[in-house]
Design an enzyme around this catalytic site. Structure first.
Site, PDB file in Angstrom:
ATOM      1  N   SER A   1      50.889  65.510  25.473  1.00  0.00           N
ATOM      2  CA  SER A   1      51.403  64.080  25.453  1.00  0.00           C
ATOM      3  C   SER A   1      51.508  63.630  24.258  1.00  0.00           C
ATOM      4  O   SER A   1      50.645  63.753  23.454  1.00  0.00           O
ATOM      5  CB  SER A   1      50.566  63.139  26.477  1.00  0.00           C
ATOM      6  OG  SER A   1      50.686  62.092  26.322  1.00  0.00           O
TER       7      SER A   1
ATOM      8  N   GLY B   1      46.870  69.826  24.772  1.00  0.00           N
ATOM      9  CA  GLY B   1      46.855  70.406  23.299  1.00  0.00           C
ATOM     10  C   GLY B   1      45.693  70.156  22.687  1.00  0.00           C
ATOM     11  O   GLY B   1      45.879  69.795  21.423  1.00  0.00           O
TER      12      GLY B   1
ATOM     13  N   LYS C   1      27.193  77.954  10.031  1.00  0.00           N
ATOM     14  CA  LYS C   1      25.648  77.436  10.635  1.00  0.00           C
ATOM     15  C   LYS C   1      24.737  78.465  11.083  1.00  0.00           C
ATOM     16  O   LYS C   1      25.178  79.520  11.885  1.00  0.00           O
ATOM     17  CB  LYS C   1      26.636  76.763  11.841  1.00  0.00           C
ATOM     18  CG  LYS C   1      25.409  75.926  13.025  1.00  0.00           C
ATOM     19  CD  LYS C   1      26.100  75.137  14.235  1.00  0.00           C
ATOM     20  CE  LYS C   1      25.098  74.953  15.022  1.00  0.00           C
ATOM     21  NZ  LYS C   1      25.819  74.357  16.275  1.00  0.00           N
TER      22      LYS C   1
ATOM     23  N   VAL D   1      52.913  64.235  31.136  1.00  0.00           N
ATOM     24  CA  VAL D   1      52.965  64.548  32.449  1.00  0.00           C
ATOM     25  C   VAL D   1      52.326  63.242  33.156  1.00  0.00           C
ATOM     26  O   VAL D   1      51.363  62.471  33.081  1.00  0.00           O
ATOM     27  CB  VAL D   1      51.904  65.863  32.782  1.00  0.00           C
ATOM     28  CG1 VAL D   1      51.752  66.197  34.298  1.00  0.00           C
ATOM     29  CG2 VAL D   1      52.668  66.968  32.240  1.00  0.00           C
TER      30      VAL D   1
ATOM     31  N   VAL E   1      40.358  64.520  22.058  1.00  0.00           N
ATOM     32  CA  VAL E   1      39.032  63.679  21.859  1.00  0.00           C
ATOM     33  C   VAL E   1      38.539  63.541  20.356  1.00  0.00           C
ATOM     34  O   VAL E   1      37.848  62.793  19.844  1.00  0.00           O
ATOM     35  CB  VAL E   1      37.978  64.463  22.808  1.00  0.00           C
ATOM     36  CG1 VAL E   1      37.463  65.667  22.218  1.00  0.00           C
ATOM     37  CG2 VAL E   1      36.581  63.538  22.947  1.00  0.00           C
TER      38      VAL E   1
ATOM     39  N   LEU F   1      37.112  69.824  28.682  1.00  0.00           N
ATOM     40  CA  LEU F   1      36.388  68.717  29.264  1.00  0.00           C
ATOM     41  C   LEU F   1      36.891  68.623  30.869  1.00  0.00           C
ATOM     42  O   LEU F   1      35.983  67.691  31.338  1.00  0.00           O
ATOM     43  CB  LEU F   1      36.642  67.496  28.325  1.00  0.00           C
ATOM     44  CG  LEU F   1      35.961  67.637  26.793  1.00  0.00           C
ATOM     45  CD1 LEU F   1      36.490  66.272  25.925  1.00  0.00           C
ATOM     46  CD2 LEU F   1      34.686  67.759  26.938  1.00  0.00           C
TER      47      LEU F   1
HETATM   48  C1  FAD Z   1      30.535  63.011  21.409  1.00  0.00           C
HETATM   49  C2  FAD Z   1      31.295  64.459  21.512  1.00  0.00           C
HETATM   50  C3  FAD Z   1      30.657  65.716  20.571  1.00  0.00           C
HETATM   51  C4  FAD Z   1      31.109  66.774  20.960  1.00  0.00           C
HETATM   52  N1  FAD Z   1      30.627  67.856  20.026  1.00  0.00           N
HETATM   53  C5  FAD Z   1      30.964  69.033  20.310  1.00  0.00           C
HETATM   54  C6  FAD Z   1      30.347  70.141  19.450  1.00  0.00           C
HETATM   55  O1  FAD Z   1      29.673  69.916  18.594  1.00  0.00           O
HETATM   56  N2  FAD Z   1      30.836  71.448  19.791  1.00  0.00           N
HETATM   57  C7  FAD Z   1      31.485  71.642  21.017  1.00  0.00           C
HETATM   58  O2  FAD Z   1      31.741  73.023  21.268  1.00  0.00           O
HETATM   59  N3  FAD Z   1      32.157  70.793  21.723  1.00  0.00           N
HETATM   60  C8  FAD Z   1      31.903  69.534  21.402  1.00  0.00           C
HETATM   61  N4  FAD Z   1      32.290  68.527  22.062  1.00  0.00           N
HETATM   62  C9  FAD Z   1      33.352  68.702  23.038  1.00  0.00           C
HETATM   63  C10 FAD Z   1      34.567  69.258  22.568  1.00  0.00           C
HETATM   64  O3  FAD Z   1      34.961  67.957  21.809  1.00  0.00           O
HETATM   65  C11 FAD Z   1      35.686  69.455  23.601  1.00  0.00           C
HETATM   66  O4  FAD Z   1      35.085  70.234  24.426  1.00  0.00           O
HETATM   67  C12 FAD Z   1      36.958  70.127  22.970  1.00  0.00           C
HETATM   68  O5  FAD Z   1      37.287  69.390  21.894  1.00  0.00           O
HETATM   69  C13 FAD Z   1      38.065  70.406  24.102  1.00  0.00           C
HETATM   70  O6  FAD Z   1      38.432  69.077  24.685  1.00  0.00           O
HETATM   71  P1  FAD Z   1      39.735  69.352  25.499  1.00  0.00           P
HETATM   72  O7  FAD Z   1      40.814  69.993  24.835  1.00  0.00           O
HETATM   73  O8  FAD Z   1      39.267  69.792  26.658  1.00  0.00           O
HETATM   74  O9  FAD Z   1      40.442  67.712  25.471  1.00  0.00           O
HETATM   75  P2  FAD Z   1      41.028  66.673  24.574  1.00  0.00           P
HETATM   76  O10 FAD Z   1      40.546  67.026  23.172  1.00  0.00           O
HETATM   77  O11 FAD Z   1      40.685  65.514  25.089  1.00  0.00           O
HETATM   78  O12 FAD Z   1      42.442  67.040  24.714  1.00  0.00           O
HETATM   79  C14 FAD Z   1      43.112  66.507  26.005  1.00  0.00           C
HETATM   80  C15 FAD Z   1      44.608  66.894  25.855  1.00  0.00           C
HETATM   81  O13 FAD Z   1      45.300  66.821  26.945  1.00  0.00           O
HETATM   82  C16 FAD Z   1      46.382  65.864  26.713  1.00  0.00           C
HETATM   83  N5  FAD Z   1      46.770  65.121  27.872  1.00  0.00           N
HETATM   84  C17 FAD Z   1      45.946  63.996  28.436  1.00  0.00           C
HETATM   85  N6  FAD Z   1      46.780  63.534  29.367  1.00  0.00           N
HETATM   86  C18 FAD Z   1      47.950  64.059  29.232  1.00  0.00           C
HETATM   87  C19 FAD Z   1      49.193  63.801  30.217  1.00  0.00           C
HETATM   88  N7  FAD Z   1      49.473  63.133  30.914  1.00  0.00           N
HETATM   89  N8  FAD Z   1      50.372  64.584  29.874  1.00  0.00           N
HETATM   90  C20 FAD Z   1      50.228  65.614  28.982  1.00  0.00           C
HETATM   91  N9  FAD Z   1      49.000  66.085  28.060  1.00  0.00           N
HETATM   92  C21 FAD Z   1      48.043  65.187  28.446  1.00  0.00           C
HETATM   93  C22 FAD Z   1      45.983  65.130  25.369  1.00  0.00           C
HETATM   94  O14 FAD Z   1      47.472  64.979  24.804  1.00  0.00           O
HETATM   95  C23 FAD Z   1      45.365  66.115  24.585  1.00  0.00           C
HETATM   96  O15 FAD Z   1      46.207  67.129  23.947  1.00  0.00           O
HETATM   97  C24 FAD Z   1      32.043  67.070  22.047  1.00  0.00           C
HETATM   98  C25 FAD Z   1      32.343  66.358  22.807  1.00  0.00           C
HETATM   99  C26 FAD Z   1      32.113  64.908  22.751  1.00  0.00           C
HETATM  100  C27 FAD Z   1      32.668  63.783  23.657  1.00  0.00           C
END
Ligand code: FAD
Length: 534
Positions: free
Chosen positions: A60, A33, A99, A206, A66, A354
């Site tokens: 979770s 999420g 932006k 999970v 992140v 990610l």
């Molecule tokens: C330093 C940094 C700077 C960034 N800057 C930018 C930017 O300027 N612009 C941009 O577009 N992107 C940027 N990004 C990337 C961006 O933050 C991510 O692409 C975006 O937030 C999506 O993250 P996500 O949802 O894939 O992962 P996350 O935000 O990590 O979410 C993971 C989810 O999975 C759930 N989860 C994990 N394990 C389990 C489990 N076992 N069971 C159930 N749920 C689980 C967690 O609870 C969470 O809800 C940046 C990343 C970093 C590291």
């Protein structure tokens, strides 16, 4: 409205089918999420819920998101437009700002090229783009002409003056702007919207996935004791890659040999004075730092390589630069896994966010990958083709986009001329470049146009021609900088003061950034007034 300068044009109606037919899945489970999970849920919901598909997000309660990612490309505008969500609704809720593009500061040491701006495209650029490309091409052939991109683009002007990329009503030149926003608030906003639009939600952790006899995911099990089956599983679990990696063991291709950064440290700082309408990316000793304006604070972060710098040293350098050495404000340290999976769609699992890969945040492209991967998958679903051949076509498309974007990011490092640390020297000396990139550099250094090559190659699928000219010219990469000749009359056919004049006259039609943000806040109804008029 269609922005014509990008090779992928965007239309607010993209993705909505006029006659919804059945699709070959009935139940979709999205694990995660974060921004990826909720953006995917909304993109899927738009097309699939009316076709009777059930979409559930599992999140979770113990693993945080992140929590970073505060800058976007202009594609995010297409995301909200396609969902019919107004800026006046989501921007104040997420402390968002406009932006115009990104300033790169201190990446080049060449006199006159220490700073340049990578603009988002504008319709006005149709009037100045030819001149910029012409001058840059004459300059790589040794003509003494102005070829720094900043004087050619309205977006650069607006950013320098802290104006908003939203033209006043009577000025019909739109700018394809991006946004800055609070990542946590954006996640919460998208969560609420998705629930409103029929997406289901379960807070549960999970623990593992069970595969069927063909190796596809049959179900996921949770710590809370449930087993949840679905036709399609979407892995949005971030760097953990719970399904695509841990369950399906999809190979991962690391980009570490051409992108060295693998960590970041983030520290907020107070907003002071006018609100900028750009991201600033400043070269530090062992990486670079972002400065992102929100309506409530600045987001700052230092992206660096742990091979060259320890987390403590990175935090100290960032604090020094921000004047926060003695401040109690906490720093967040993050690790980054740079690269991509080989198959974003593997069996009945789709990796988005990610979990599918990450190319560091330099051009803020991650949300764009989420959006494009989810929207492309919906296209495939709507065609009803889940064949192996469809998997291959889909994965090729996403992989090309990753590779092309990686090459553009690599170019920032490869073209740097800093000599102050081993980090910058190693980046300049890096020979791990794609064939496309090698060809582009050799064409440019031979004084030839790169326009046709960019359009035909994978690198052109990620960034348009003008972005490539902007970075090469903006970094001052020219074959013979010390020995310029007078331009021929044909080379000197464009008059810089006419361009300045055009942009001077245009600039005043864009409001001050803070003024634009304030004007957009939805008017609240004053209860006493309502009573009075009643
Ligand atoms: C330093 C940094 C700077 C960034 N800057 C930018 C930017 O300027 N612009 C941009 O577009 N992107 C940027 N990004 C990337 C961006 O933050 C991510 O692409 C975006 O937030 C999506 O993250 P996500 O949802 O894939 O992962 P996350 O935000 O990590 O979410 C993971 C989810 O999975 C759930 N989860 C994990 N394990 C389990 C489990 N076992 N069971 C159930 N749920 C689980 C967690 O609870 C969470 O809800 C940046 C990343 C970093 C590291």
């Amino acid at each position: 409205m269609t922005a014509t300068l990008f090779n992928q044009s965007y239309s607010p109606t993209t993705g909505k089918s006029s006659s919804p037919g059945p699709v070959p899945v009935r139940k979709v489970v999205i694990v995660g999420g974060g921004s990826a999970g909720w953006m995917t849920a909304l993109i899927f919901a738009r097309s699939l819920i009316e076709r009777g598909v059930e979409i559930t997000v599992l999140e979770s309660p113990t693993v945080p998101t992140v929590g970073v990612g505060e800058g976007s490309t202009p594609w995010l505008r297409g995301f909200f437009d396609s969902l019919g969500i107004e800026e006046s609704e989501w921007m104040p809720a997420c402390h968002a700002t406009y932006k115009c593009g990104i300033t790169f500061d201190g990446w080049s040491t060449k006199p006159g090229f220490e700073r340049y701006f990578h603009p988002f495209a504008s319709m006005l650029d149709n009037l100045t783009m030819t001149q910029f490309v012409h001058n840059a091409e004459a300059r790589i052939n040794g003509a003494n002409l102005h070829a720094h991109p900043d004087r050619f683009f309205i977006a650069a002007r607006l950013a320098a003056k802290k104006r908003a990329p939203k033209a006043r009503e009577n000025f019909p030149f739109d700018i394809w702007h991006g946004y800055h926003f609070d990542a946590v608030l954006l996640g919460q906003f998208l969560h609420r919207k998705a629930l409103e639009r029929g997406v289901r939600y379960k807070s549960c952790h999970v623990t593992h996935a069970t595969l069927d006899d063909k190796g596809s995911i049959a179900s996921v099990s949770t710590k809370e004791g449930e087993t949840i089956a679905a036709d399609l599983f979407v892995d949005c679990t971030g760097f953990a890659g719970l399904l695509i990696d841990k369950a399906l063991h999809t190979p991962f291709i690391s980009f570490a040999e051409n992108l060295f950064n693998d960590a970041a440290v983030a520290i907020p700082s107070p907003l002071d004075g006018p609100i900028p309408s750009e991201t600033v990316s400043t070269a530090f000793k062992h990486g670079w730092a972002w400065k992102i304006p929100l309506t409530s604070r600045f987001g700052n972060g230092y992206v660096y390589s742990t091979k060259f710098c320890s987390p403590d040293a990175a935090e100290t350098e960032l604090r020094e630069r921000l004047g926060l050495l003695d401040s109690a404000v906490e720093a967040r340290h993050l690790k980054m896994k740079i690269g991509r999976v080989t198959r974003h769609w593997n069996r009945n699992c789709l990796a988005i966010g990610l979990s599918q890969g990450f190319i560091e945040p330099l051009e803020a492209t991650a949300l764009l990958f989420i959006q494009q991967t989810a929207a492309t998958f919906v296209e495939f679903l709507e065609k009803g083709d889940l064949s192996e051949e469809a998997h291959q076509r889909f994965n090729q498309r996403v992989n090309d986009h990753f590779e092309g974007t990686r090459d553009y990011i690599v170019t920032h490092y490869k073209t740097n001329t800093r000599n102050d640390t081993e980090y910058w020297r190693a980046n300049a000396a890096n020979l791990n470049l794609s064939d496309d990139l090698k060809k582009l550099y050799s064409t440019w250094m031979a004084g030839k146009s790169i326009a046709a090559g960019v359009s035909q190659q994978v690198i052109g699928k990620a960034y348009p021609v003008f972005s490539w000219y902007s970075i090469m010219a903006g970094m001052g990469i020219f074959p013979d900088p010390g020995d310029l000749r007078s331009p021929t009359p044909s080379e000197a056919r464009y008059n810089m003061s006419e361009i300045d004049n055009l942009l001077d006259r245009s600039e005043v039609n864009y409001p001050d950034h803070r003024e634009a943000l304030t004007a957009m806040v939805p008017r609240r109804k004053d209860p006493s007034l309502q009573i009075y008029f009643w």
